[in-house]
Design a protein around this motif. Structure first.
Motif, mmCIF file in Angstrom:
data_model
loop_
_atom_site.group_PDB
_atom_site.id
_atom_site.type_symbol
_atom_site.label_atom_id
_atom_site.label_comp_id
_atom_site.label_asym_id
_atom_site.label_seq_id
_atom_site.Cartn_x
_atom_site.Cartn_y
_atom_site.Cartn_z
ATOM 1 N N LEU A 240 0.845 -1.183 0.000
ATOM 2 C CA LEU A 240 0.000 0.000 0.000
ATOM 3 C C LEU A 240 0.890 1.245 0.000
ATOM 4 C CD1 LEU A 240 -2.716 -0.968 2.669
ATOM 5 C CD2 LEU A 240 -2.704 -1.396 0.197
ATOM 6 N N PRO A 241 0.832 2.059 -1.044
ATOM 7 C CA PRO A 241 1.638 3.295 -1.058
ATOM 8 C C PRO A 241 1.085 4.296 -0.051
ATOM 9 C CG PRO A 241 0.203 3.206 -2.984
ATOM 10 C CD PRO A 241 0.050 1.889 -2.289
ATOM 11 N N MET A 242 1.948 4.808 0.798
ATOM 12 C CA MET A 242 1.530 5.738 1.850
ATOM 13 C C MET A 242 2.392 6.986 1.802
ATOM 14 S SD MET A 242 0.986 3.065 5.013
ATOM 15 C CE MET A 242 0.089 1.533 4.782
ATOM 16 N N GLU A 243 1.822 8.073 2.237
ATOM 17 C CA GLU A 243 2.488 9.374 2.137
ATOM 18 C C GLU A 243 3.794 9.402 2.927
ATOM 19 O OE1 GLU A 243 1.636 14.099 3.199
ATOM 20 O OE2 GLU A 243 0.091 12.571 3.548
ATOM 21 N N PRO A 244 4.893 9.738 2.265
ATOM 22 C CA PRO A 244 6.184 9.870 2.956
ATOM 23 C C PRO A 244 6.514 11.331 3.230
ATOM 24 C CG PRO A 244 6.560 9.738 0.620
ATOM 25 C CD PRO A 244 5.058 9.750 0.799
ATOM 26 N N ASP A 249 6.873 15.848 -3.771
ATOM 27 C CA ASP A 249 8.116 15.653 -4.519
ATOM 28 C C ASP A 249 8.525 14.181 -4.479
ATOM 29 O OD1 ASP A 249 8.239 18.338 -5.139
ATOM 30 O OD2 ASP A 249 9.443 18.833 -3.380
ATOM 31 N N ASN A 250 8.311 13.559 -3.347
ATOM 32 C CA ASN A 250 8.519 12.123 -3.201
ATOM 33 C C ASN A 250 7.137 11.475 -3.269
ATOM 34 O OD1 ASN A 250 9.485 9.579 -2.647
ATOM 35 N ND2 ASN A 250 9.979 9.996 -0.511
ATOM 36 N N ASP A 251 6.736 11.050 -4.465
ATOM 37 C CA ASP A 251 5.350 10.646 -4.716
ATOM 38 C C ASP A 251 5.255 9.155 -5.020
ATOM 39 O OD1 ASP A 251 2.763 11.789 -7.078
ATOM 40 O OD2 ASP A 251 2.691 10.445 -5.346
#
Length: 400
Positions: A240-244, A249-251
């Protein structure tokens, strides 16, 4: 002007003709006296003389050994190579230093000169430019083909996991069966799979079935990759891609779970992410240090996973976040430094943690060096008094 021209022509007409043979020879002699022309003429003379010499006496190299080679352009490969092909010496640039400087990976006899000597898990070895016959393990107890009846329901973007009416849950039904033998347990998750066909095939083919594989939801042909992994006995997860930190900018992609999105946004994105394929027992995070600070976002995600009977394993950064149907957190990431020595050092530390606490879980990315190091490391676990377990065996139900 016309008069002068006519007088000249008349005078020339009355003069006797010049001797052409003498004048042509004189011109040639005069030209040969010029240095550039003389050099060129000498070169031409030598070439002609050499040709005559060969014609009369034969080729002076006729008795010397010679060889001819036919060069052909290789045909384009239409399909991705298998895991074995991926680890052939012809494409093994990243592994040339696999044993360099690490006595634990060197053959007891050592390698000659500057050649790298690679010892494979089955005892075979290769040095220098020889071809590696990397063994492909035999399929180990293929897992049932997904989806399993009763464990999915239609969703807006694909079938979604659910708890069956008879109580079966995806977190258990899709997990690899495991029985402890009493030894300390160690588990490993290799992620980032599905985007690169070569490394994905290599991980599926080279790693033991007990190694859990984690797939990127954006991968094309995701279900086919999962089916292939399960046919080889691997249990699988979805990332699951999660907000870093540093977003956008890092998407991590268009379906990134955002800390500012709220519960509705998280649930809508999970419908897409969880509907990408079937057959996974759990999910894991991809990045997400900022998303983890959102109690609302994390609560919404873990609540959906709990309702759908899906486990959640994180890379160690979300250890204090309970929820989902079952939970586990990794003890260490094994390949933050992508060198053979560093990875083997992390795996050794993972063993030590397992012997101290009884169990330990590691995670890594599908870098070629990680896959190769993990294949070798797992081959000797039993002899070192440990049991390799699937990651699902490390999960625990909340409150239990």
């Amino acid at each position: 002007m016309f008069a002068k021209r006519q007088s000249a022509l008349a005078a020339a007409a009355g003069a006797p003709p010049e001797a052409r043979s003498r004048g042509g020879l004189d011109a040639v002699v005069a030209a040969l006296k010029k240095p550039p022309v003389a050099v060129g003429a000498a070169g031409a003379f030598l070439l002609i003389a050499g040709g005559l010499f060969i014609a009369v006496l034969g080729d002076p190299r006729a008795g010397a050994p010679s060889a001819r080679a036919s060069l052909q352009r290789p045909e384009a490969v239409s399909t991705a190579p298998s895991g074995v092909d991926a680890f052939a010496m012809s494409g093994l640039d990243l592994y040339q230093d696999m044993a360099g400087g690490d006595p634990a990976l060197l053959d007891p006899n050592g390698a000659a000169g500057n050649e790298a000597l690679i010892t494979l898990p089955d005892g075979a070895s290769v040095a220098g430019g020889a071809a590696i016959a990397a063994p492909v393990r035999a399929p180990s107890n293929p897992l049932p083909k997904a989806p399993i009846a009763g464990l999915f329901s239609p969703g807006p973007n694909g079938p979604l996991p659910r708890i069956a009416p008879d109580g079966r849950v995806p977190a258990q039904a899709y997990a690899r069966p495991f029985r402890s033998n009493g030894k300390p347990m160690v588990a490993l998750v290799v992620g980032g799979l599905g985007l690169n066909a070569v490394t994905t095939r290599a991980a599926i083919d080279r790693l033991p079935a007990e190694v859990t594989l984690s797939f990127v939801p954006y991968a094309e042909g995701l279900q086919a990759w999962i089916d292939m992994a399960r046919a080889q006995g691997h249990e699988v997860m979805i990332e699951l891609p999660m907000e870093p930190t540093g977003y956008p900018d890092n998407d991590p992609g268009p379906y990134t779970l955002l800390s500012s999105g709220g519960a509705d946004d998280v649930e809508a994105k999970l419908d897409w992410l969880l509907g990408r394929a079937t057959g996974y027992f759990g999910v894991t995070n991809y990045l997400g240090d900022r998303f983890a600070t959102s109690d609302e976002g994390m609560g919404a995600m873990l609540g959906v996973l709990r309702q759908r009977g899906v486990a959640f394993l994180d890379d160690g950064s979300m250890r204090r976040k309970p929820g989902a149907f079952a939970r586990a957190s990794a003890d260490r990431i094994i390949d933050e430094q992508q060198s053979p020595a560093a990875i083997m050092g992390q795996l050794t530390a993972l063993e030590a943690a397992a012997k101290t606490r009884g169990a330990a879980l590691g995670t890594g990315f599908s870098y070629p060096v990680t896959v190769e190091a993990a294949a070798r490391w797992t081959a000797g676990l039993e002899a070192r008094g440990l049991q390799l377990a699937p990651a699902s065996a490390m999960t625990r139900r909340p409150g239990r």
